[in-house]
Design a protein around this motif. Structure first.
Motif, mmCIF file in Angstrom:
data_model
loop_
_atom_site.group_PDB
_atom_site.id
_atom_site.type_symbol
_atom_site.label_atom_id
_atom_site.label_comp_id
_atom_site.label_asym_id
_atom_site.label_seq_id
_atom_site.Cartn_x
_atom_site.Cartn_y
_atom_site.Cartn_z
ATOM 1 N N GLY A 153 -45.454 -3.854 11.347
ATOM 2 C CA GLY A 153 -45.198 -3.382 12.688
ATOM 3 C C GLY A 153 -45.677 -1.959 12.886
ATOM 4 N N HIS A 154 -45.336 -1.375 14.011
ATOM 5 C CA HIS A 154 -45.771 -0.016 14.336
ATOM 6 C C HIS A 154 -45.136 1.008 13.406
ATOM 7 C CE1 HIS A 154 -46.872 3.535 16.575
ATOM 8 N NE2 HIS A 154 -45.601 3.845 16.766
ATOM 9 N N GLY A 155 -43.824 0.910 13.214
ATOM 10 C CA GLY A 155 -43.122 1.895 12.403
ATOM 11 C C GLY A 155 -42.511 1.357 11.129
ATOM 12 N N HIS A 156 -42.393 0.027 11.020
ATOM 13 C CA HIS A 156 -41.778 -0.594 9.851
ATOM 14 C C HIS A 156 -42.620 -1.766 9.361
ATOM 15 C CE1 HIS A 156 -38.227 1.716 10.902
ATOM 16 N NE2 HIS A 156 -37.601 1.259 9.833
ATOM 17 N N THR A 157 -42.509 -2.055 8.072
ATOM 18 C CA THR A 157 -43.075 -3.272 7.499
ATOM 19 C C THR A 157 -41.929 -4.084 6.919
ATOM 20 O OG1 THR A 157 -45.180 -2.205 6.976
ATOM 21 C CG2 THR A 157 -44.647 -4.234 5.793
ATOM 22 N N SER A 158 -41.803 -5.312 7.376
ATOM 23 C CA SER A 158 -40.735 -6.193 6.906
ATOM 24 C C SER A 158 -41.322 -7.235 5.965
ATOM 25 C CB SER A 158 -40.042 -6.875 8.084
ATOM 26 O OG SER A 158 -39.470 -5.911 8.948
ATOM 27 N N ILE A 159 -40.620 -7.485 4.856
ATOM 28 C CA ILE A 159 -41.109 -8.406 3.837
ATOM 29 C C ILE A 159 -40.015 -9.413 3.498
ATOM 30 C CG2 ILE A 159 -41.960 -8.620 1.464
ATOM 31 C CD1 ILE A 159 -42.999 -5.750 1.722
ATOM 32 N N ALA A 160 -40.396 -10.665 3.384
ATOM 33 C CA ALA A 160 -39.474 -11.708 2.938
ATOM 34 C C ALA A 160 -40.177 -12.570 1.903
ATOM 35 C CB ALA A 160 -39.010 -12.573 4.106
ATOM 36 N N ILE A 161 -39.476 -12.917 0.831
ATOM 37 C CA ILE A 161 -39.953 -13.887 -0.143
ATOM 38 C C ILE A 161 -39.025 -15.089 -0.049
ATOM 39 C CG2 ILE A 161 -40.405 -14.370 -2.571
ATOM 40 C CD1 ILE A 161 -40.881 -11.404 -2.995
ATOM 41 N N THR A 162 -39.606 -16.258 0.034
ATOM 42 C CA THR A 162 -38.800 -17.469 0.222
ATOM 43 C C THR A 162 -39.106 -18.504 -0.848
ATOM 44 O OG1 THR A 162 -40.430 -18.610 1.616
ATOM 45 C CG2 THR A 162 -38.880 -17.132 2.725
ATOM 46 N N GLU A 163 -38.144 -19.378 -1.066
ATOM 47 C CA GLU A 163 -38.352 -20.642 -1.762
ATOM 48 C C GLU A 163 -38.144 -21.720 -0.714
ATOM 49 O OE1 GLU A 163 -35.765 -20.825 -5.109
ATOM 50 O OE2 GLU A 163 -37.053 -19.577 -6.359
ATOM 51 N N GLY A 164 -39.235 -22.341 -0.297
ATOM 52 C CA GLY A 164 -39.151 -23.242 0.838
ATOM 53 C C GLY A 164 -38.828 -22.441 2.085
ATOM 54 N N THR A 165 -37.695 -22.750 2.701
ATOM 55 C CA THR A 165 -37.256 -22.008 3.883
ATOM 56 C C THR A 165 -36.101 -21.061 3.570
ATOM 57 O OG1 THR A 165 -35.779 -23.844 4.458
ATOM 58 C CG2 THR A 165 -37.958 -23.852 5.453
ATOM 59 N N ARG A 166 -35.747 -20.939 2.289
ATOM 60 C CA ARG A 166 -34.607 -20.103 1.892
ATOM 61 C C ARG A 166 -35.091 -18.721 1.473
ATOM 62 N NH1 ARG A 166 -31.100 -19.199 -2.716
ATOM 63 N NH2 ARG A 166 -32.718 -20.053 -4.087
ATOM 64 N N ILE A 167 -34.581 -17.682 2.138
ATOM 65 C CA ILE A 167 -34.961 -16.313 1.810
ATOM 66 C C ILE A 167 -34.248 -15.880 0.537
ATOM 67 C CG2 ILE A 167 -34.968 -13.914 2.589
ATOM 68 C CD1 ILE A 167 -35.027 -14.888 5.446
ATOM 69 N N VAL A 168 -35.027 -15.457 -0.470
ATOM 70 C CA VAL A 168 -34.443 -15.000 -1.728
ATOM 71 C C VAL A 168 -34.675 -13.503 -1.946
ATOM 72 C CG1 VAL A 168 -34.588 -17.264 -2.804
ATOM 73 C CG2 VAL A 168 -36.509 -15.675 -3.026
ATOM 74 N N PHE A 169 -35.506 -12.890 -1.123
ATOM 75 C CA PHE A 169 -35.717 -11.447 -1.190
ATOM 76 C C PHE A 169 -36.087 -10.955 0.194
ATOM 77 C CE2 PHE A 169 -38.467 -7.749 -1.422
ATOM 78 C CZ PHE A 169 -37.765 -6.901 -2.258
ATOM 79 N N ALA A 170 -35.550 -9.787 0.572
ATOM 80 C CA ALA A 170 -35.858 -9.222 1.883
ATOM 81 C C ALA A 170 -35.855 -7.703 1.796
ATOM 82 C CB ALA A 170 -34.828 -9.692 2.923
ATOM 83 N N LYS A 171 -36.757 -7.097 2.544
ATOM 84 C CA LYS A 171 -36.825 -5.644 2.531
ATOM 85 C C LYS A 171 -37.484 -5.153 3.811
ATOM 86 C CE LYS A 171 -37.672 -1.823 -0.612
ATOM 87 N NZ LYS A 171 -38.031 -1.457 -1.996
ATOM 88 N N SER A 172 -36.998 -4.020 4.316
ATOM 89 C CA SER A 172 -37.609 -3.352 5.460
ATOM 90 C C SER A 172 -38.036 -1.965 5.012
ATOM 91 C CB SER A 172 -36.625 -3.260 6.622
ATOM 92 O OG SER A 172 -37.224 -2.619 7.736
ATOM 93 N N ILE A 173 -39.315 -1.661 5.142
ATOM 94 C CA ILE A 173 -39.881 -0.407 4.661
ATOM 95 C C ILE A 173 -40.283 0.441 5.865
ATOM 96 C CG2 ILE A 173 -41.686 0.621 3.212
ATOM 97 C CD1 ILE A 173 -41.944 -2.213 1.923
ATOM 98 N N PRO A 174 -39.813 1.684 5.960
ATOM 99 C CA PRO A 174 -40.135 2.528 7.119
ATOM 100 C C PRO A 174 -41.554 3.103 7.076
ATOM 101 C CG PRO A 174 -38.757 3.734 5.596
ATOM 102 C CD PRO A 174 -38.856 2.337 5.047
ATOM 103 N N THR A 175 -42.511 2.226 6.847
ATOM 104 C CA THR A 175 -43.927 2.575 6.886
ATOM 105 C C THR A 175 -44.639 1.473 7.650
ATOM 106 O OG1 THR A 175 -43.824 3.672 4.728
ATOM 107 C CG2 THR A 175 -46.001 3.025 5.505
ATOM 108 N N GLY A 176 -45.438 1.850 8.646
ATOM 109 C CA GLY A 176 -46.092 0.840 9.464
ATOM 110 C C GLY A 176 -47.470 1.278 9.917
ATOM 111 N N GLY A 177 -47.947 0.645 10.973
ATOM 112 C CA GLY A 177 -49.293 0.906 11.457
ATOM 113 C C GLY A 177 -49.548 2.354 11.827
ATOM 114 N N ARG A 178 -48.534 3.035 12.368
ATOM 115 C CA ARG A 178 -48.735 4.438 12.761
ATOM 116 C C ARG A 178 -49.014 5.307 11.545
ATOM 117 N NH1 ARG A 178 -42.381 5.742 14.136
ATOM 118 N NH2 ARG A 178 -41.633 5.580 11.981
ATOM 119 N N ASP A 179 -48.460 4.948 10.394
ATOM 120 C CA ASP A 179 -48.642 5.724 9.169
ATOM 121 C C ASP A 179 -49.931 5.361 8.446
ATOM 122 O OD1 ASP A 179 -45.875 6.858 9.320
ATOM 123 O OD2 ASP A 179 -45.363 4.749 9.006
ATOM 124 N N LEU A 180 -50.461 4.176 8.729
ATOM 125 C CA LEU A 180 -51.642 3.685 8.031
ATOM 126 C C LEU A 180 -52.933 3.970 8.779
ATOM 127 C CD1 LEU A 180 -50.233 0.237 6.864
ATOM 128 C CD2 LEU A 180 -50.390 2.331 5.541
#
Length: 248
Positions: A153-180
């Motif tokens: 996104g503009h200010g954040h990057t959100s990440i999810a790792i799944t097994e099938g449709t089940r989320i087993v890892f999630a993270k929101s990083i305050p780095t996005g397109g404006r920083d890149l």
């Protein structure tokens, strides 16, 4: 507009003003809305709670989230268990907790109410993103397939790792397109293609061509995502911000 993207109040006011016209001109029907709050309003934490009889795991997660975030306002917290972790002190249950301040939820409800729409559900953005790809994981064998989802996104990057449709890892990083160093560009949204496997790029403007280059109706080996990148997509410079994102 670029000038208000980092001003939360100005951005929300702009969205509230434009929302009715956008929905009207894009042909949306009905009055019931499901909404995902902005990434800047959402807090994601991995938590480990002890395996103890008589203790409600959801309540333990709630207390840990409130302690970690130290927010003054009331929080709306949802959580789900992703597995078990063995530590020296015994068995613990790994949970993912997602929290948003209740005032942010009510602000969204009020914004849509003024547009004569009724909010019937508030979902976290990661969960909504993963569910939008749920139709690709309908077979029993898909439930063991691991997938990484990245939402830049503009200010954040959100990440999810799944097994099938089940989320087993999630993270929101305050780095996005404006920083890149991703600049302004216009993107055309192509009309739905008759072929469910590939969506052609729109003529003129930027077309995000192929969604998933794999026909999931068979049991063949999965193909990788298309590596064709439209020339109009800006180059990411990144520097230290990109290194930070890789590290996270």
């Amino acid at each position: 507009p670029e000038g208000i993207r980092d001003d939360v109040e100005a951005r929300d006011a702009f969205v509230a003003e434009r929302l009715p016209a956008i929905l009207r001109t894009r042909g949306f029907k009905g009055r019931r809305v499901v909404v995902a709050p902005h990434a800047t309003s959402t807090f994601i934490e991995h938590l480990q709670v002890p395996s103890s009889e008589g203790l409600d795991p959801a309540e333990q997660v709630r207390l840990q989230m409130q302690s970690r975030l130290a927010r003054s306002g009331e929080l709306v917290i949802r959580s789900w268990q992703v597995g078990e972790v063995h530590r020296d002190e015994g068995l613990r249950h790994e949970h993912i907790g997602v929290a948003i301040e209740r005032r942010e939820v009510m602000k969204l409800v009020e914004m849509f109410r003024r547009a004569r729409l009724s909010v019937v559900g508030v979902h976290d953005g990661l969960g909504a993103m993963v569910r939008s790809f749920g139709h690709l994981h309908r077979r029993e064998s898909d439930q063991s397939r691991r997938t990484v989802y990245i939402d830049l996104g503009h200010g954040h990057t959100s990440i999810a790792i799944t097994e099938g449709t089940r989320i087993v890892f999630a993270k929101s990083i305050p780095t996005g397109g404006r920083d890149l160093g991703v600049g302004e560009f216009e993107a055309s949204i192509p009309a739905p293609a008759p072929n469910p496997v590939a969506a052609p790029a729109a003529a003129g403007g930027v077309g995000f061509g192929v969604s998933i280059a794999e026909d999931r109706r068979g049991d063949g080996a999965p193909q990788e995502l298309s590596r064709r990148i439209p020339e109009a997509v800006p180059v990411i410079s990144g520097g230290e911000a990109l290194d930070h994102l890789r590290h996270e």
